[in-house]
Motif scaffolding. Structure first.
Motif, PDB file in Angstrom:
ATOM      1  N   LEU A   1      -8.475   4.934 -13.231  1.00 44.43           N
ATOM      2  CA  LEU A   1      -9.491   5.390 -12.276  1.00 44.43           C
ATOM      3  C   LEU A   1      -8.860   6.183 -11.139  1.00 44.43           C
ATOM      4  O   LEU A   1      -9.346   7.235 -10.747  1.00 44.43           O
TER       5      LEU A   1
ATOM      6  N   PHE B   1      -9.802  -2.775 -15.411  1.00 43.51           N
ATOM      7  CA  PHE B   1     -10.485  -1.481 -15.450  1.00 43.51           C
ATOM      8  C   PHE B   1      -9.482  -0.359 -15.716  1.00 43.51           C
ATOM      9  O   PHE B   1      -9.751   0.555 -16.485  1.00 43.51           O
TER      10      PHE B   1
ATOM     11  N   ILE C   1      -8.101   9.644 -12.157  1.00 43.60           N
ATOM     12  CA  ILE C   1      -9.293  10.477 -12.314  1.00 43.60           C
ATOM     13  C   ILE C   1      -9.773  10.946 -10.945  1.00 43.60           C
ATOM     14  O   ILE C   1     -10.058  12.120 -10.740  1.00 43.60           O
ATOM     15  N   VAL C   2      -9.821  10.016  -9.998  1.00 41.69           N
ATOM     16  CA  VAL C   2     -10.348  10.363  -8.677  1.00 41.69           C
ATOM     17  C   VAL C   2      -9.396  11.306  -7.937  1.00 41.69           C
ATOM     18  O   VAL C   2      -9.820  12.256  -7.285  1.00 41.69           O
ATOM     19  N   ALA C   3      -8.091  11.057  -8.065  1.00 38.49           N
ATOM     20  CA  ALA C   3      -7.130  11.898  -7.341  1.00 38.49           C
ATOM     21  C   ALA C   3      -6.747  13.143  -8.136  1.00 38.49           C
ATOM     22  O   ALA C   3      -6.038  14.000  -7.627  1.00 38.49           O
ATOM     23  N   ASP C   4      -7.224  13.258  -9.378  1.00 33.99           N
ATOM     24  CA  ASP C   4      -6.897  14.380 -10.250  1.00 33.99           C
ATOM     25  C   ASP C   4      -5.385  14.492 -10.473  1.00 33.99           C
ATOM     26  O   ASP C   4      -4.791  15.547 -10.270  1.00 33.99           O
TER      27      ASP C   4
ATOM     28  N   TRP D   1       0.804  -1.220   0.000  1.00 31.14           N
ATOM     29  CA  TRP D   1       0.000   0.000   0.000  1.00 31.14           C
ATOM     30  C   TRP D   1       0.838   1.273   0.000  1.00 31.14           C
ATOM     31  O   TRP D   1       0.409   2.291  -0.516  1.00 31.14           O
TER      32      TRP D   1
ATOM     33  N   LEU E   1      -9.399  -4.461 -10.741  1.00 29.42           N
ATOM     34  CA  LEU E   1     -10.545  -5.305 -11.085  1.00 29.42           C
ATOM     35  C   LEU E   1     -10.735  -5.389 -12.590  1.00 29.42           C
ATOM     36  O   LEU E   1     -10.344  -4.487 -13.288  1.00 29.42           O
TER      37      LEU E   1
ATOM     38  N   THR F   1      -6.840  -0.709  -6.132  1.00 24.87           N
ATOM     39  CA  THR F   1      -7.718  -1.859  -5.914  1.00 24.87           C
ATOM     40  C   THR F   1      -8.815  -1.887  -6.967  1.00 24.87           C
ATOM     41  O   THR F   1      -9.120  -2.933  -7.529  1.00 24.87           O
ATOM     42  N   ALA F   2      -9.408  -0.692  -7.210  1.00 22.53           N
ATOM     43  CA  ALA F   2     -10.494  -0.634  -8.186  1.00 22.53           C
ATOM     44  C   ALA F   2      -9.948  -0.808  -9.604  1.00 22.53           C
ATOM     45  O   ALA F   2     -10.569  -1.462 -10.434  1.00 22.53           O
TER      46      ALA F   2
ATOM     47  N   THR G   1      -4.793   8.737  -2.412  1.00 18.60           N
ATOM     48  CA  THR G   1      -6.015   8.438  -3.150  1.00 18.60           C
ATOM     49  C   THR G   1      -5.708   7.606  -4.393  1.00 18.60           C
ATOM     50  O   THR G   1      -6.330   6.570  -4.617  1.00 18.60           O
TER      51      THR G   1
ATOM     52  N   LEU H   1      -4.650   4.065  -3.365  1.00 22.67           N
ATOM     53  CA  LEU H   1      -5.709   3.223  -2.796  1.00 22.67           C
ATOM     54  C   LEU H   1      -6.631   2.731  -3.899  1.00 22.67           C
ATOM     55  O   LEU H   1      -7.106   1.605  -3.880  1.00 22.67           O
ATOM     56  N   LEU H   2      -6.859   3.607  -4.880  1.00 17.90           N
ATOM     57  CA  LEU H   2      -7.782   3.256  -5.952  1.00 17.90           C
ATOM     58  C   LEU H   2      -7.209   2.186  -6.885  1.00 17.90           C
ATOM     59  O   LEU H   2      -7.899   1.724  -7.789  1.00 17.90           O
TER      60      LEU H   2
END
Lengths: 325, 228
Positions: free
Chosen positions: B137, B123, B140-143, B68, B117, B113-114, B107, B110-111
């Motif tokens: 992903l 993904f 995108i989430v963490a910009d 991690w 998948l 993991t997503a 962020t 951690l993502l």
């Protein structure tokens, strides 16, 4: 102004800047002196930006533009990359920001708690009425192993059937296992919350089955004396990770008047502190679970100390950080 | 536009150009990092095994940390790049071009993991290939963006030649092309220089061969302001 003259005029400045960038990384005592004092950096950086703008506007050669661009970029990274005081920020967050964040998300926390405890209570009732229903969730072998783990012959509680045999090894296992689950529960929220919901419901169901089967087997005393100490931190953290995951999932489904990307960004930025906080909670839970919970002490001691540990997070979330808000 | 440049305006109102890296270099960087982590776990693992159960606990903690926090620590403390990324000249930056901080780095990692998948970063690969800045992903989430960052190079010396004044005004594109040609001239064979000069007979004033190339260099020398 022609390029050659421009270069001649400013080459010394550029070299000094480049030199400064190179030397400032070197923190040893015997490094050569810096070409200029640190407080001059922003001003020199702005000059450099101006030179780059001029070089672009006057169509100077590509490599000169690229050279200046790289210098500007390095200066930009240095000026805008300062991380602030990490230790101080982390401390301030632990002292109250975390609790305030959790309170701000209280409806999500409630939803996650319902998704965890709802199935748990339902399956407990079902197993109470019809014990064989336990095998829907766990295989007979696993149930038997659980019963053995908490049996009165076990030397220490909660781990006989597992391969690990010392407290420290269990500590490593709890950290690795539980914190990873917490992180996944949050990140899984991006699948419109589906993975988060699955994780919460499934964990609730298996807790319920274990709890009811052990109670039926007459081992409730051993079971509760083992789990009460760390349950507050552990379940609390799992619920928080569920809440974070659900909110992330909500940003995917209903971004509101933003693009989905913007909604995800804003949500993640608001949640990441809470996720780090729950990871710390899980580490505390692992410490308790590995070194305190397996002790065989009198039930009153275990229950009273465990009870205090159990409500500690709750007290923190309700009362800490009120003054900040 | 086929270009994958992203221009970011800094507070100094200057445009900084970022060049996002695609799937292949990022996969290679990940493989290098994976090999490093595997090597650490295997080598430290054999040592820790001799410590018995205590070592087993430590190994699990180490494994957890590498899983991690390996990327997070390197990205925040190591100028935005894990060793694998550094090997491929990649760095992670915020979408506005600034270096990445703790929150964003946590962020995006951690993502993972997503992104992982349904298996083997499925993904992540799909979103990266669909996104015009190759973001997975987590990005995108963490910009955040993964961009190329080339090593600083010294200014090249323009090939010297007797400056020649152009007989007619040259437009900007032509001027730029001439100077770029003169900068690269040192790395080109004479035959290639002449071939290029033959493509612009109006600039070379119908001089062909070595004279043509020489004339282009002369024009470039004049353009950057060298005088006889």
């Amino acid at each position: 102004m022609k390029q050659e003259f421009f270069e001649q005029q400013h080459a010394a400045d550029w070299q000094a800047f480049e030199q400064w960038l190179k030397l400032s990384v070197n923190k040893r005592k015997d490094r050569p002196p810096l070409p200029f004092a640190a407080h001059e950096l922003p001003q020199r950086y702005r000059h450099l930006c101006q030179h780059l703008a001029l070089a672009r506007d006057r169509d100077y050669s590509l490599s000169l533009v690229e050279h200046l661009h790289q210098l500007v970029q390095q200066g930009h990274d240095l000026l805008y990359g300062a991380q602030g005081n990490f230790g101080q920020r982390a401390w301030a967050y632990a002292a109250g920001g975390f609790a305030a964040d959790v309170r701000a998300n209280r409806w999500w926390v409630l939803a996650a708690a319902l998704l965890l405890f709802g199935p748990q209570l339902a399956i407990m009732l079902a197993v109470h009425l019809q014990p064989d229903l336990a095998y829907l969730i766990m295989s007979p072998l696993e149930v038997a192993r659980m019963e053995q783990m908490y049996s009165n012959d076990a030397q220490t509680l909660g781990r006989v059937a597992r391969e690990a045999s010392t407290d420290f090894q269990m500590f490593g296992f709890y950290i690795f296992n539980n914190v990873s689950i917490g992180f996944r529960c949050f990140a899984g929220g991006i699948t419109a919350g589906l993975l988060t919901i699955t994780a919460l419901v499934f964990n609730g169901l298996s807790f319920g089955v274990v709890e009811m089967r052990l109670t039926q087997a007459g081992l409730a005393e051993n079971f509760y004396s083992f789990v009460i100490g760390h349950s507050g931190f552990e379940l609390g953290a799992i619920i928080l990770s569920g809440a974070a995951g659900l909110r992330l999932g909500h940003a995917v489904i209903a971004p509101g008047q933003r693009t989905r990307g913007a909604a995800l960004r804003d949500t993640a930025r608001a949640l990441i502190g809470m996720v780090c906080g729950l990871a710390v909670m899980l580490v505390i839970a692992a410490l308790i679970e590995a070194f305190w919970s397996p002790l065989k002490l009198g039930l009153p001691i275990k229950l009273s100390v465990g009870g205090v540990l159990c409500v500690l997070p709750l007290v923190y979330f309700v009362f800490a950080g009120r003054r900040r808000a | 536009m086929l270009d994958t440049l992203r221009s970011v305006t800094t507070p100094e109102l200057i445009e900084v150009q970022l060049r996002p890296a695609g799937l292949l270099p990022r996969t290679l960087a990940w493989l290098i990092d994976f090999a490093i982590r595997l090597g650490v776990v295997m080598s430290v693992g054999t040592v820790l095994e001799s410590l018995g159960d205590f070592g087993g606990g430590l190994l699990l903690l180490l494994y957890f940390g590498l899983e991690w926090f390996y990327p997070v620590l390197f990205e925040v403390l190591g100028k935005g790049a894990t060793p694998g990324k550094r090997a491929l000249n990649l760095v992670v930056v915020n979408a506005n071009g600034t270096p990445i901080g703790w929150g964003a780095s946590m962020t995006r990692n951690l993502l993972r993991t997503a992104d992982f998948l349904p298996f083997a970063y499925g993904f992540g690969m799909v979103t990266m290939l669909c996104h015009r800045e190759f973001r997975r992903l987590g990005d995108i989430v963490a910009d955040t963006l993964v961009v190329y960052r080339e090593k600083q190079q010294a200014l090249p010396d323009l090939a010297e030649a007797t400056p020649i004044m152009p007989t007619a005004p040259l437009d900007r594109a032509t001027q730029r092309a001439l100077v770029a040609f003169a900068e690269r001239a040192r790395g080109l064979t004479p035959a290639r220089q002449e071939e290029l000069a033959d493509l612009v007979p109006h600039l070379a004033h119908d001089a062909t061969g070595p004279q043509g190339a020489e004339r282009l260099l002369g024009l470039a020398n004049h353009l950057i302001g060298r005088r006889t």
